[in-house]
Design an enzyme around this catalytic site. Structure first.
Site, mmCIF file in Angstrom:
data_model
loop_
_atom_site.group_PDB
_atom_site.id
_atom_site.type_symbol
_atom_site.label_atom_id
_atom_site.label_comp_id
_atom_site.label_asym_id
_atom_site.label_seq_id
_atom_site.Cartn_x
_atom_site.Cartn_y
_atom_site.Cartn_z
ATOM 1 N N HIS A 166 0.760 -1.032 0.044
ATOM 2 C CA HIS A 166 0.268 0.047 0.122
ATOM 3 C C HIS A 166 0.335 1.828 -0.001
ATOM 4 O O HIS A 166 1.907 1.203 0.865
ATOM 5 C CB HIS A 166 -0.982 0.328 1.823
ATOM 6 C CG HIS A 166 -1.982 1.689 1.400
ATOM 7 N ND1 HIS A 166 -2.123 1.936 1.401
ATOM 8 C CD2 HIS A 166 -3.461 0.844 0.743
ATOM 9 C CE1 HIS A 166 -3.910 2.760 1.020
ATOM 10 N NE2 HIS A 166 -3.947 1.643 0.827
ATOM 11 N N HIS A 167 0.438 2.223 -1.014
ATOM 12 C CA HIS A 167 1.101 3.614 -1.051
ATOM 13 C C HIS A 167 1.236 4.259 1.041
ATOM 14 O O HIS A 167 2.431 5.187 0.651
ATOM 15 C CB HIS A 167 0.307 4.493 -2.201
ATOM 16 C CG HIS A 167 1.429 5.128 -2.382
ATOM 17 N ND1 HIS A 167 2.490 5.329 -2.155
ATOM 18 C CD2 HIS A 167 1.574 5.771 -3.629
ATOM 19 C CE1 HIS A 167 3.541 7.001 -2.690
ATOM 20 N NE2 HIS A 167 3.044 5.891 -4.079
ATOM 21 N N SER A 168 0.444 3.470 1.367
ATOM 22 C CA SER A 168 0.470 3.954 2.758
ATOM 23 C C SER A 168 2.162 3.850 3.417
ATOM 24 O O SER A 168 2.232 4.077 4.119
ATOM 25 C CB SER A 168 -0.339 4.437 3.772
ATOM 26 O OG SER A 168 -0.486 3.145 4.212
#
Length: 562
Positions: free
Chosen positions: A145-147
């Site tokens: 996930h980009h987070s």
């Protein structure tokens, strides 16, 4: 336990079934470097598990605040199961490149389980008919996930989950100690969110004042023409339609040496060369479909803010600017010059504009307010009504210059996969490592039903640019050769008798012939026009005229114009 930063939270809030906010990577490995020349699936899992112990983020899951009134937290999962995150699959026969692309596109389209650590990995076997893949080779597709990570951080994490030596046993394992977090209770989270909301309100107020101040400075700079005005009215293309839940994947490869040659010939940056290749690919693709606009298309470029504003504790430290691609220019070298000029203007704008951090707006407010807005934005397809026309995102990531290994198998290729947003259905991710540059293409399936053809357009664009650069180099060398030829011709002209010299030679030939005839047995004859002794004045005049004509014949082929 650690609370997510503003930008990390933005990617959580932007999560939607049609546009999941994870990035990915596809590595291809040669098992011949592993002990015994082959790799077992259990060995890959063991290698992953050992490496993941060194990075807590792979064992962290989201902990949401009750009511989503505050940013969520990362907590280390006490029930972390590495076998849930690593899956073993194989391509069906014949196991070619097209099948691999289809499989990766399907895997990348699936959203992650937001209740577990936000990453997955797939070991893919059966790559039997892919050119360049060694015998017994396998692939590992990962998505995160980009987070958790941005482009620049992803390169370092890729080093974390790989070995630097072919034999994993040569790397010290250390103590097998795992720390986990105890999830706090509702009362603690509620009290913390109340305190954080007060702090966030103060920060928002101070940040708002700062943004207004920076916007004022930017407006003055634009008025004084010190800061270029970005192009935000670029024409829309098929890639600006609402993005669906399905994806396509393709990739092209280029020798890094050729990319550097193009950079040096045009005196530009590597990123400019990449953008020019993308521009040519889009131009060919849209021309084929009779959809190429008369005006230039634009793309968005992520910026690594670490070098601009210092390090922070956030996983994501990125901004973005817009760059014109000059797709309305047919000549590839002229297009490259235009791209370089536009990228320099974008750089100046990015250094002076607070708008590079516009993505943070999705993480400033609480998820309870932001998430419904994001869902409404995507579900109602509001992108159709926005004037902004960004045809693609182009991200360039420099990989490691040293070999990487997974369970002893050397990584021979790596392809990065980005993410799509509701208004941009095309993503180019460029990755450079060990002399090879790969360009991965991720697209919305409805917007790009023919990804293999688009890859051919990208390859054609590169070939045209390289050919034009080599021709330009040849033309630069040509003037020096031509100058040498002119100098040689001028020297030849100086040695060739002129008309006046020819007439003088004719008039004195009779006198010199008599004197030289006496010495002909002792000296070497000089090569000059020889005029036979005339029997009469008329004959002498005719001979002189003939000698002049012969000299004129030597002059005619060499023309020197001022």
């Amino acid at each position: 336990m650690k609370q997510l930063g503003v930008l990390d939270t933005a990617f959580i809030n932007l999560e939607h079934p049609n546009t999941p906010q994870h990035v990915g990577g596809l590595g291809i490995y040669d098992p011949s470097t592993a002990p015994g020349g082959f790799v077992r699936f259990k060995g890959v899992i063991a290698n992953f598990e050992r490496r993941l112990l060194k990075h807590t983020i792979f064992r962290s899951r989201l902990l949401r605040v009750p009511g989503n009134v505050d940013r969520p937290y990362w907590v280390e999962d006490a029930n972390f199961d590495v076998e849930f995150h690593i899956r073993h699959i194989a391509l069906p026969q014949p196991g070619d490149w097209r099948q691999l692309c289809i499989l990766v596109a399907r895997l990348h389209a699936r959203p992650l389980d937001m209740n577990r650590p936000l990453w997955e990995a797939y070991i893919i076997e059966g790559l039997d008919n892919i050119p360049g893949v060694p015998k017994g080779g396998f692939a590992i597709y990962t998505k995160m996930h980009h987070s958790l990570v941005d482009g620049a951080g992803g390169s370092s994490i890729m080093s974390v989950i790989h070995d630097l030596e072919p034999d994993p046993a040569a790397v010290p394992q250390g103590q097998q100690v795992v720390n986990v977090d105890v999830s706090p209770g509702v009362m603690y989270l509620t009290a913390s969110s109340a305190v954080n909301n007060v702090k966030n309100s103060v920060k928002m107020l101070a940040g708002g004042v700062g943004v207004l101040r920076d916007l004022g400075k930017m407006a003055v700079g634009m008025a004084q023409k010190r800061i270029p005005i970005p192009s935000i009215n670029s024409p829309k293309t098929r890639f600006n339609t609402p993005v669906g839940p399905y994806r396509v994947f393709e990739a092209a490869e280029f020798p890094l040496q050729d990319i550097k040659f193009l950079k040096d010939v045009a005196n530009v940056k590597i990123n400019d060369v990449v953008l020019c290749i993308v521009a040519g690919g889009l131009r060919h693709y849209l021309q084929h479909h009779n959809e190429l606009p008369d005006e230039s298309l634009s793309v968005s470029i992520p910026l690594d803010m670490r070098t601009r504003r210092g390090m922070t504790d956030e996983n994501n430290q990125i901004g973005s600017v817009f760059v014109e691609l000059h797709t309305n220019v047919a000549d590839p070298l002229e297009r490259l010059k235009g791209v370089y000029s536009s990228s320099q203007e974008a750089k100046v704008f990015g250094e002076n504009s607070p708008l590079v951090d516009v993505l943070k707006l999705a993480g400033v407010l609480s998820p309870a307010l932001t998430k419904p807005l994001v869902n409404s934005y995507s579900n109602n397809k509001w992108t159709r009504h926005l004037p902004l026309g960004i045809s693609s995102v182009v991200s360039n990531v420099a990989g490691p210059t040293f070999p990487l290994y997974s369970a002893g198998a050397q990584m021979v290729r790596y392809y990065g996969l980005g993410l799509l947003t509701p208004g941009v259905g095309l993503f180019h991710l460029i990755f450079s490592s060990n002399g090879i540059m790969t360009m991965s293409i991720l697209g919305d399936r409805d917007a790009m039903p023919d990804p293999a053809f688009y890859r051919e357009c990208i390859e054609k664009s590169f070939t045209e640019l390289l050919s034009a650069a080599k021709s330009s180099q040849s033309e630069k060398k040509q003037p020096a050769v031509a100058k040498k030829a002119v100098k040689s011709a001028a020297s030849s002209v100086a040695k060739t008798p002129t008309r006046a010299q020819g007439a003088s030679a004719a008039s004195t030939a009779k006198k010199t012939a008599t004197k030289r005839s006496a010495k002909s047995s002792l000296t070497t004859p000089v090569k000059k026009p020889i005029v036979k002794k005339a029997k009469s004045a008329a004959a002498a005049k005719s001979a002189s005229s003939k000698a002049q004509n012969e000299d004129d014949g030597n002059v005619v082929p060499i023309k020197v114009s001022n």
